[in-house]
Design a protein around this motif. Sequence first.
Motif, PDB file in Angstrom:
ATOM      1  N   GLU A 149      10.082  11.087 -13.203  1.00  0.00           N
ATOM      2  CA  GLU A 149      11.533  10.936 -13.055  1.00  0.00           C
ATOM      3  C   GLU A 149      11.906  10.680 -11.592  1.00  0.00           C
ATOM      4  OE1 GLU A 149      15.605  13.537 -13.939  1.00  0.00           O
ATOM      5  OE2 GLU A 149      13.701  14.081 -14.896  1.00  0.00           O
ATOM      6  N   VAL A 150      11.247  11.375 -10.684  1.00  0.00           N
ATOM      7  CA  VAL A 150      11.483  11.170  -9.251  1.00  0.00           C
ATOM      8  C   VAL A 150      11.090   9.753  -8.854  1.00  0.00           C
ATOM      9  CG1 VAL A 150      10.834  11.907  -6.927  1.00  0.00           C
ATOM     10  CG2 VAL A 150      11.162  13.610  -8.718  1.00  0.00           C
ATOM     11  N   ARG A 151       9.929   9.305  -9.329  1.00  0.00           N
ATOM     12  CA  ARG A 151       9.460   7.955  -9.009  1.00  0.00           C
ATOM     13  C   ARG A 151      10.441   6.895  -9.494  1.00  0.00           C
ATOM     14  NH1 ARG A 151       7.620   3.455 -10.664  1.00  0.00           N
ATOM     15  NH2 ARG A 151       8.187   4.063 -12.773  1.00  0.00           N
ATOM     16  N   ALA A 152      10.942   7.075 -10.718  1.00  0.00           N
ATOM     17  CA  ALA A 152      11.887   6.103 -11.280  1.00  0.00           C
ATOM     18  C   ALA A 152      13.173   6.040 -10.461  1.00  0.00           C
ATOM     19  CB  ALA A 152      12.193   6.460 -12.733  1.00  0.00           C
ATOM     20  N   LEU A 153      13.641   7.198  -9.996  1.00  0.00           N
ATOM     21  CA  LEU A 153      14.861   7.239  -9.193  1.00  0.00           C
ATOM     22  C   LEU A 153      14.652   6.521  -7.859  1.00  0.00           C
ATOM     23  CD1 LEU A 153      17.758   8.273  -9.001  1.00  0.00           C
ATOM     24  CD2 LEU A 153      16.878  10.391  -8.006  1.00  0.00           C
ATOM     25  N   ILE A 154      13.511   6.757  -7.214  1.00  0.00           N
ATOM     26  CA  ILE A 154      13.202   6.070  -5.951  1.00  0.00           C
ATOM     27  C   ILE A 154      13.097   4.566  -6.183  1.00  0.00           C
ATOM     28  CG2 ILE A 154      11.501   5.820  -4.109  1.00  0.00           C
ATOM     29  CD1 ILE A 154      10.738   8.729  -4.535  1.00  0.00           C
ATOM     30  N   PHE A 155      12.447   4.181  -7.276  1.00  0.00           N
ATOM     31  CA  PHE A 155      12.258   2.760  -7.585  1.00  0.00           C
ATOM     32  C   PHE A 155      13.603   2.056  -7.728  1.00  0.00           C
ATOM     33  CE2 PHE A 155      11.796  -0.842 -10.415  1.00  0.00           C
ATOM     34  CZ  PHE A 155      10.664  -1.480  -9.940  1.00  0.00           C
ATOM     35  N   ASP A 156      14.515   2.639  -8.516  1.00  0.00           N
ATOM     36  CA  ASP A 156      15.828   2.013  -8.744  1.00  0.00           C
ATOM     37  C   ASP A 156      16.620   1.895  -7.447  1.00  0.00           C
ATOM     38  OD1 ASP A 156      15.193   1.818 -11.407  1.00  0.00           O
ATOM     39  OD2 ASP A 156      16.278   3.639 -11.988  1.00  0.00           O
ATOM     40  N   SER A 157      16.586   2.962  -6.651  1.00  0.00           N
ATOM     41  CA  SER A 157      17.325   2.954  -5.392  1.00  0.00           C
ATOM     42  C   SER A 157      16.752   1.917  -4.417  1.00  0.00           C
ATOM     43  CB  SER A 157      17.289   4.343  -4.751  1.00  0.00           C
ATOM     44  OG  SER A 157      17.876   4.339  -3.474  1.00  0.00           O
ATOM     45  N   ASN A 187       5.352 -16.204   4.038  1.00  0.00           N
ATOM     46  CA  ASN A 187       4.511 -15.717   2.944  1.00  0.00           C
ATOM     47  C   ASN A 187       5.398 -15.105   1.864  1.00  0.00           C
ATOM     48  OD1 ASN A 187       2.515 -14.731   1.297  1.00  0.00           O
ATOM     49  ND2 ASN A 187       1.830 -13.144   2.706  1.00  0.00           N
ATOM     50  N   VAL A 188       5.329 -15.653   0.644  1.00  0.00           N
ATOM     51  CA  VAL A 188       6.136 -15.111  -0.460  1.00  0.00           C
ATOM     52  C   VAL A 188       5.255 -14.446  -1.508  1.00  0.00           C
ATOM     53  CG1 VAL A 188       8.036 -16.728  -0.130  1.00  0.00           C
ATOM     54  CG2 VAL A 188       6.120 -17.366  -1.625  1.00  0.00           C
ATOM     55  N   ARG A 189       3.981 -14.184  -1.171  1.00  0.00           N
ATOM     56  CA  ARG A 189       3.098 -13.466  -2.084  1.00  0.00           C
ATOM     57  C   ARG A 189       3.498 -11.989  -2.129  1.00  0.00           C
ATOM     58  NH1 ARG A 189      -0.460 -16.214   1.336  1.00  0.00           N
ATOM     59  NH2 ARG A 189      -1.502 -18.038   0.412  1.00  0.00           N
ATOM     60  N   THR A 190       3.058 -11.323  -3.184  1.00  0.00           N
ATOM     61  CA  THR A 190       3.301  -9.889  -3.286  1.00  0.00           C
ATOM     62  C   THR A 190       2.452  -9.155  -2.251  1.00  0.00           C
ATOM     63  OG1 THR A 190       3.827  -9.994  -5.643  1.00  0.00           O
ATOM     64  CG2 THR A 190       3.139  -7.859  -4.782  1.00  0.00           C
ATOM     65  N   GLU A 191       3.081  -8.313  -1.463  1.00  0.00           N
ATOM     66  CA  GLU A 191       2.389  -7.580  -0.411  1.00  0.00           C
ATOM     67  C   GLU A 191       2.487  -6.082  -0.672  1.00  0.00           C
ATOM     68  OE1 GLU A 191       3.595  -8.606   3.499  1.00  0.00           O
ATOM     69  OE2 GLU A 191       3.405 -10.763   3.192  1.00  0.00           O
ATOM     70  N   THR A 192       1.452  -5.360  -0.289  1.00  0.00           N
ATOM     71  CA  THR A 192       1.420  -3.904  -0.441  1.00  0.00           C
ATOM     72  C   THR A 192       1.872  -3.254   0.862  1.00  0.00           C
ATOM     73  OG1 THR A 192      -0.390  -4.006  -2.035  1.00  0.00           O
ATOM     74  CG2 THR A 192      -0.023  -1.897  -0.936  1.00  0.00           C
ATOM     75  N   VAL A 193       2.813  -2.323   0.720  1.00  0.00           N
ATOM     76  CA  VAL A 193       3.315  -1.584   1.878  1.00  0.00           C
ATOM     77  C   VAL A 193       3.031  -0.108   1.645  1.00  0.00           C
ATOM     78  CG1 VAL A 193       5.309  -1.034   3.320  1.00  0.00           C
ATOM     79  CG2 VAL A 193       5.133  -3.291   2.235  1.00  0.00           C
ATOM     80  N   ASP A 233       8.248  -4.973  -6.822  1.00  0.00           N
ATOM     81  CA  ASP A 233       7.411  -5.130  -8.024  1.00  0.00           C
ATOM     82  C   ASP A 233       6.935  -3.793  -8.575  1.00  0.00           C
ATOM     83  OD1 ASP A 233       7.485  -7.994  -7.980  1.00  0.00           O
ATOM     84  OD2 ASP A 233       6.130  -7.917  -6.270  1.00  0.00           O
ATOM     85  N   SER A 234       6.529  -2.883  -7.705  1.00  0.00           N
ATOM     86  CA  SER A 234       6.027  -1.590  -8.181  1.00  0.00           C
ATOM     87  C   SER A 234       6.152  -0.556  -7.077  1.00  0.00           C
ATOM     88  CB  SER A 234       4.571  -1.694  -8.644  1.00  0.00           C
ATOM     89  OG  SER A 234       3.723  -1.968  -7.543  1.00  0.00           O
ATOM     90  N   LEU A 235       6.105   0.708  -7.503  1.00  0.00           N
ATOM     91  CA  LEU A 235       6.171   1.822  -6.554  1.00  0.00           C
ATOM     92  C   LEU A 235       5.407   3.000  -7.123  1.00  0.00           C
ATOM     93  CD1 LEU A 235       9.155   3.105  -4.505  1.00  0.00           C
ATOM     94  CD2 LEU A 235       7.989   4.695  -6.014  1.00  0.00           C
ATOM     95  N   GLN A 236       4.597   3.630  -6.296  1.00  0.00           N
ATOM     96  CA  GLN A 236       3.849   4.813  -6.698  1.00  0.00           C
ATOM     97  C   GLN A 236       3.936   5.866  -5.603  1.00  0.00           C
ATOM     98  OE1 GLN A 236       2.501   5.315  -9.664  1.00  0.00           O
ATOM     99  NE2 GLN A 236       2.994   3.241 -10.353  1.00  0.00           N
ATOM    100  N   ILE A 237       4.120   7.128  -6.035  1.00  0.00           N
ATOM    101  CA  ILE A 237       4.069   8.246  -5.090  1.00  0.00           C
ATOM    102  C   ILE A 237       2.606   8.645  -4.964  1.00  0.00           C
ATOM    103  CG2 ILE A 237       4.849  10.588  -4.589  1.00  0.00           C
ATOM    104  CD1 ILE A 237       7.284  10.056  -6.330  1.00  0.00           C
ATOM    105  N   ALA A 238       2.015   8.318  -3.835  1.00  0.00           N
ATOM    106  CA  ALA A 238       0.578   8.528  -3.673  1.00  0.00           C
ATOM    107  C   ALA A 238       0.226   9.981  -3.411  1.00  0.00           C
ATOM    108  CB  ALA A 238       0.044   7.649  -2.535  1.00  0.00           C
ATOM    109  N   THR A 279       3.409   4.129  -1.964  1.00  0.00           N
ATOM    110  CA  THR A 279       2.853   2.782  -1.951  1.00  0.00           C
ATOM    111  C   THR A 279       3.766   1.855  -2.746  1.00  0.00           C
ATOM    112  OG1 THR A 279       0.597   3.638  -1.817  1.00  0.00           O
ATOM    113  CG2 THR A 279       0.859   1.355  -2.509  1.00  0.00           C
ATOM    114  N   THR A 280       4.184   0.752  -2.137  1.00  0.00           N
ATOM    115  CA  THR A 280       5.053  -0.210  -2.820  1.00  0.00           C
ATOM    116  C   THR A 280       4.427  -1.592  -2.779  1.00  0.00           C
ATOM    117  OG1 THR A 280       6.297  -0.687  -0.797  1.00  0.00           O
ATOM    118  CG2 THR A 280       7.148   1.064  -2.218  1.00  0.00           C
TER     119      THR A 280
END
Length: 282
Positions: free
Chosen positions: A146-154, A67-73, A167-172, A93-94
Amino acid sequence: MKQTLKDTGYLIPVAIAVIALVTIFLSCGNINAGERGIIIRFGRPVRIVTPGLYAKIPFIETVKTVNVRTETVLTKNMNASSKDLQEVSAAVTTQCHFDPDKVIETYSKFGYDDFQRRIVIPAIFESVKSAFSKFNAEELITKREEVRALIFDSLKALLASYNVTLDSLQIADLNFSQRFNDAIEEKMIAEQEALKAKNVLERVKTEAQQQLEKANAQAEAKVLLAKAEAESIRLQSEVIKETGGDQYLLLKAIEKWDGRTPTTLLGGEAALAPFLPLEPKR
């Protein structure tokens, strides 16, 4: 005997036809949209199959569907420490997907069985803990983006090494210890009280300034009035000098007269003397 051979002669073509159909059935397959197929020959991946029909060598090649679809983790209850050693529990949530052009490489190096648990989720934990350690507990709230962006890049860099695209990341959610929450509440109360005191002080200053401006205006008005009175006296003095004083005295006498004629006359016109022009002495 001849009948037996005759019956067997009919079965052979039927058997051949059945075998041919089974072979054709085992040689073909279909890959759905959002998936990739990996043709595996004797345990070794040899090529990628894109969505649609495909053909393979029966009994020799098998197909692994990926499966190469975008999946939510969704990861919950990730415990980490802030820069000031406050305990923080986070939920992140990623959304991510496998690189469809590198499924063979991913399969050969890492496999796909329970890939999220073995690789994706540990990578999220590592990125979150690393990012949180660079901020104080209060900054994790005030600098959340700023914290979210740092986690996303890492995390993006970590997953890229596994041929996974983030594709995306959110601190829930962010949860702190009760002691820290109490300290934040006390600080907010103190800041509100300080703001209230500041507002009162500003109001007092404003009222004092208004009163000062009013007093200054009144003082200026008194100064102007005094100057006007002085100027009036100066002009009156000049008039008195110019007229010798007689006309001025007559004017003052008329201003003080109550409008009644004296009932007693002493000396004839003497009672009317204040209202009569005085002849200058010769």
